[in-house]
Scaffold this motif. Sequence first.
Motif, PDB file in Angstrom:
ATOM      1  N   HIS A 177      -6.292 -12.353 -16.720  1.00  0.00           N
ATOM      2  CA  HIS A 177      -6.989 -12.382 -15.432  1.00  0.00           C
ATOM      3  C   HIS A 177      -8.245 -13.243 -15.522  1.00  0.00           C
ATOM      4  O   HIS A 177      -8.502 -14.083 -14.642  1.00  0.00           O
ATOM      5  CB  HIS A 177      -7.371 -10.957 -15.004  1.00  0.00           C
ATOM      6  CG  HIS A 177      -8.217 -10.910 -13.774  1.00  0.00           C
ATOM      7  ND1 HIS A 177      -7.728 -11.261 -12.531  1.00  0.00           N
ATOM      8  CD2 HIS A 177      -9.532 -10.580 -13.599  1.00  0.00           C
ATOM      9  CE1 HIS A 177      -8.695 -11.135 -11.636  1.00  0.00           C
ATOM     10  NE2 HIS A 177      -9.797 -10.729 -12.258  1.00  0.00           N
ATOM     11  N   GLU A 178      -9.036 -13.059 -16.586  1.00  0.00           N
ATOM     12  CA  GLU A 178     -10.259 -13.842 -16.765  1.00  0.00           C
ATOM     13  C   GLU A 178      -9.932 -15.320 -16.967  1.00  0.00           C
ATOM     14  O   GLU A 178     -10.651 -16.192 -16.473  1.00  0.00           O
ATOM     15  CB  GLU A 178     -11.048 -13.308 -17.966  1.00  0.00           C
ATOM     16  CG  GLU A 178     -11.674 -11.941 -17.764  1.00  0.00           C
ATOM     17  CD  GLU A 178     -10.669 -10.794 -17.887  1.00  0.00           C
ATOM     18  OE1 GLU A 178     -10.975  -9.695 -17.410  1.00  0.00           O
ATOM     19  OE2 GLU A 178      -9.575 -11.024 -18.470  1.00  0.00           O
ATOM     20  N   TYR A 179      -8.842 -15.564 -17.679  1.00  0.00           N
ATOM     21  CA  TYR A 179      -8.424 -16.950 -17.894  1.00  0.00           C
ATOM     22  C   TYR A 179      -8.042 -17.607 -16.577  1.00  0.00           C
ATOM     23  O   TYR A 179      -8.421 -18.753 -16.286  1.00  0.00           O
ATOM     24  CB  TYR A 179      -7.246 -16.986 -18.866  1.00  0.00           C
ATOM     25  CG  TYR A 179      -6.973 -18.351 -19.463  1.00  0.00           C
ATOM     26  CD1 TYR A 179      -7.557 -18.722 -20.673  1.00  0.00           C
ATOM     27  CD2 TYR A 179      -6.124 -19.253 -18.842  1.00  0.00           C
ATOM     28  CE1 TYR A 179      -7.320 -19.962 -21.238  1.00  0.00           C
ATOM     29  CE2 TYR A 179      -5.872 -20.504 -19.392  1.00  0.00           C
ATOM     30  CZ  TYR A 179      -6.473 -20.854 -20.591  1.00  0.00           C
ATOM     31  OH  TYR A 179      -6.239 -22.080 -21.136  1.00  0.00           O
ATOM     32  N   ALA A 180      -7.301 -16.862 -15.745  1.00  0.00           N
ATOM     33  CA  ALA A 180      -6.847 -17.398 -14.461  1.00  0.00           C
ATOM     34  C   ALA A 180      -8.019 -17.740 -13.548  1.00  0.00           C
ATOM     35  O   ALA A 180      -7.956 -18.712 -12.773  1.00  0.00           O
ATOM     36  CB  ALA A 180      -5.927 -16.393 -13.780  1.00  0.00           C
ATOM     37  N   LEU A 181      -9.102 -16.956 -13.606  1.00  0.00           N
ATOM     38  CA  LEU A 181     -10.262 -17.227 -12.771  1.00  0.00           C
ATOM     39  C   LEU A 181     -10.908 -18.572 -13.098  1.00  0.00           C
ATOM     40  O   LEU A 181     -11.575 -19.170 -12.251  1.00  0.00           O
ATOM     41  CB  LEU A 181     -11.304 -16.112 -12.948  1.00  0.00           C
ATOM     42  CG  LEU A 181     -10.921 -14.733 -12.395  1.00  0.00           C
ATOM     43  CD1 LEU A 181     -11.986 -13.709 -12.777  1.00  0.00           C
ATOM     44  CD2 LEU A 181     -10.730 -14.779 -10.880  1.00  0.00           C
ATOM     45  N   ARG A 182     -10.704 -19.065 -14.315  1.00  0.00           N
ATOM     46  CA  ARG A 182     -11.333 -20.311 -14.755  1.00  0.00           C
ATOM     47  C   ARG A 182     -10.368 -21.493 -14.753  1.00  0.00           C
ATOM     48  O   ARG A 182     -10.781 -22.613 -15.033  1.00  0.00           O
ATOM     49  CB  ARG A 182     -11.913 -20.120 -16.171  1.00  0.00           C
ATOM     50  CG  ARG A 182     -13.082 -19.150 -16.193  1.00  0.00           C
ATOM     51  CD  ARG A 182     -13.352 -18.625 -17.589  1.00  0.00           C
ATOM     52  NE  ARG A 182     -14.518 -17.762 -17.631  1.00  0.00           N
ATOM     53  CZ  ARG A 182     -14.521 -16.475 -17.239  1.00  0.00           C
ATOM     54  NH1 ARG A 182     -13.395 -15.924 -16.781  1.00  0.00           N
ATOM     55  NH2 ARG A 182     -15.619 -15.760 -17.287  1.00  0.00           N
ATOM     56  N   GLY A 197      -3.113 -23.076 -15.295  1.00  0.00           N
ATOM     57  CA  GLY A 197      -3.544 -22.243 -14.183  1.00  0.00           C
ATOM     58  C   GLY A 197      -2.412 -21.393 -13.641  1.00  0.00           C
ATOM     59  O   GLY A 197      -2.566 -20.179 -13.426  1.00  0.00           O
ATOM     60  N   ALA A 198      -1.246 -22.025 -13.430  1.00  0.00           N
ATOM     61  CA  ALA A 198      -0.089 -21.290 -12.911  1.00  0.00           C
ATOM     62  C   ALA A 198       0.381 -20.237 -13.904  1.00  0.00           C
ATOM     63  O   ALA A 198       0.706 -19.104 -13.526  1.00  0.00           O
ATOM     64  CB  ALA A 198       1.041 -22.278 -12.602  1.00  0.00           C
ATOM     65  N   LYS A 199       0.414 -20.592 -15.175  1.00  0.00           N
ATOM     66  CA  LYS A 199       0.881 -19.670 -16.202  1.00  0.00           C
ATOM     67  C   LYS A 199      -0.054 -18.471 -16.320  1.00  0.00           C
ATOM     68  O   LYS A 199       0.396 -17.324 -16.450  1.00  0.00           O
ATOM     69  CB  LYS A 199       0.970 -20.408 -17.545  1.00  0.00           C
ATOM     70  CG  LYS A 199       1.478 -19.555 -18.709  1.00  0.00           C
ATOM     71  CD  LYS A 199       2.930 -19.173 -18.526  1.00  0.00           C
ATOM     72  CE  LYS A 199       3.475 -18.466 -19.742  1.00  0.00           C
ATOM     73  NZ  LYS A 199       4.859 -17.997 -19.544  1.00  0.00           N
ATOM     74  N   SER A 200      -1.373 -18.718 -16.292  1.00  0.00           N
ATOM     75  CA  SER A 200      -2.324 -17.622 -16.438  1.00  0.00           C
ATOM     76  C   SER A 200      -2.251 -16.670 -15.241  1.00  0.00           C
ATOM     77  O   SER A 200      -2.331 -15.450 -15.407  1.00  0.00           O
ATOM     78  CB  SER A 200      -3.742 -18.161 -16.602  1.00  0.00           C
ATOM     79  OG  SER A 200      -4.143 -18.940 -15.491  1.00  0.00           O
ATOM     80  N   ARG A 201      -2.055 -17.208 -14.035  1.00  0.00           N
ATOM     81  CA  ARG A 201      -1.949 -16.344 -12.845  1.00  0.00           C
ATOM     82  C   ARG A 201      -0.673 -15.506 -12.915  1.00  0.00           C
ATOM     83  O   ARG A 201      -0.662 -14.331 -12.545  1.00  0.00           O
ATOM     84  CB  ARG A 201      -1.991 -17.188 -11.582  1.00  0.00           C
ATOM     85  CG  ARG A 201      -3.364 -17.750 -11.281  1.00  0.00           C
ATOM     86  CD  ARG A 201      -3.436 -18.361  -9.883  1.00  0.00           C
ATOM     87  NE  ARG A 201      -2.594 -19.535  -9.772  1.00  0.00           N
ATOM     88  CZ  ARG A 201      -2.985 -20.761 -10.127  1.00  0.00           C
ATOM     89  NH1 ARG A 201      -4.204 -20.953 -10.611  1.00  0.00           N
ATOM     90  NH2 ARG A 201      -2.167 -21.793  -9.968  1.00  0.00           N
ATOM     91  N   GLU A 202       0.412 -16.124 -13.386  1.00  0.00           N
ATOM     92  CA  GLU A 202       1.664 -15.391 -13.526  1.00  0.00           C
ATOM     93  C   GLU A 202       1.523 -14.256 -14.529  1.00  0.00           C
ATOM     94  O   GLU A 202       1.963 -13.103 -14.271  1.00  0.00           O
ATOM     95  CB  GLU A 202       2.778 -16.333 -13.973  1.00  0.00           C
ATOM     96  CG  GLU A 202       4.126 -15.667 -14.192  1.00  0.00           C
ATOM     97  CD  GLU A 202       5.153 -16.607 -14.750  1.00  0.00           C
ATOM     98  OE1 GLU A 202       6.259 -16.134 -15.111  1.00  0.00           O
ATOM     99  OE2 GLU A 202       4.880 -17.821 -14.858  1.00  0.00           O
ATOM    100  N   GLU A 203       0.906 -14.539 -15.665  1.00  0.00           N
ATOM    101  CA  GLU A 203       0.711 -13.516 -16.691  1.00  0.00           C
ATOM    102  C   GLU A 203      -0.206 -12.408 -16.182  1.00  0.00           C
ATOM    103  O   GLU A 203      -0.016 -11.222 -16.485  1.00  0.00           O
ATOM    104  CB  GLU A 203       0.139 -14.136 -17.954  1.00  0.00           C
ATOM    105  CG  GLU A 203       1.075 -15.113 -18.679  1.00  0.00           C
ATOM    106  CD  GLU A 203       2.255 -14.389 -19.312  1.00  0.00           C
ATOM    107  OE1 GLU A 203       2.211 -13.149 -19.470  1.00  0.00           O
ATOM    108  OE2 GLU A 203       3.219 -15.081 -19.673  1.00  0.00           O
ATOM    109  N   ALA A 204      -1.231 -12.796 -15.410  1.00  0.00           N
ATOM    110  CA  ALA A 204      -2.148 -11.803 -14.860  1.00  0.00           C
ATOM    111  C   ALA A 204      -1.432 -10.868 -13.896  1.00  0.00           C
ATOM    112  O   ALA A 204      -1.646  -9.646 -13.910  1.00  0.00           O
ATOM    113  CB  ALA A 204      -3.320 -12.495 -14.158  1.00  0.00           C
TER     114      ALA A 204
END
Length: 209
Positions: free
Chosen positions: A186-191, A198-205
């Motif tokens: 989640h923190e990664y996706a915010l950045r 970006g897409a991968k981090s949001r999916e994982e979040a």
Amino acid sequence: MQVNQPRQYAISDMLEAEIKALQSIPQTNDYERAIGIILEYIHEGRGRLITSGMGKAGQIALNIATTFSSTGTPAYFVHPSEAQHGDLGMVCPGDVLLIISNSGKTREVLELVELARQMIPDIPTILITGKVDSPLASMVDVCLSTGNPPEICPLGLTPTTSTTVMTVLGDLLVVSVMQRIGFGHHEYALRHHGGYLGAKSREEARNSK
């Protein structure tokens, strides 16, 4: 008059030299103290990590700063020469200096540390270097040795293996701090709003909810 010819390396020799350099990074470095300083001053005290270095070492310092910033630790790069023309004003009480110098005696970097301490006498300073007995090493709070591997440059001059080990030491600090602060998807996706990461981090979040 005999002229020394540059040494010729095969690709396999270069790979072996780079691997050997990584294996020679001292495990006895005081990693815990360096990590502790970053956690105390930045994540508890709300300071920032300031990285710096000249030439190729400076490029590694810039990369470390951007990697820290993208993983939850506010960081930025200050060029040693530009610091003497006003950029030193970016340094504030509570910040931490992370300096990179293979020789440990780069004039501009020595001057940066001296000038920073004129403004903030107790600013904590971490050094990544190949020379633990250098002038810079005697000035800092924590000295992380690269193991000082020989360069694979045929002239023995161009930063090659030295920048490899500098990068790895930076990675060790980044990942260690990420783990200590519990930095997640989640923190990664915010950045990271764009591109594959970006897409991968949001999916994982989303999947971790």
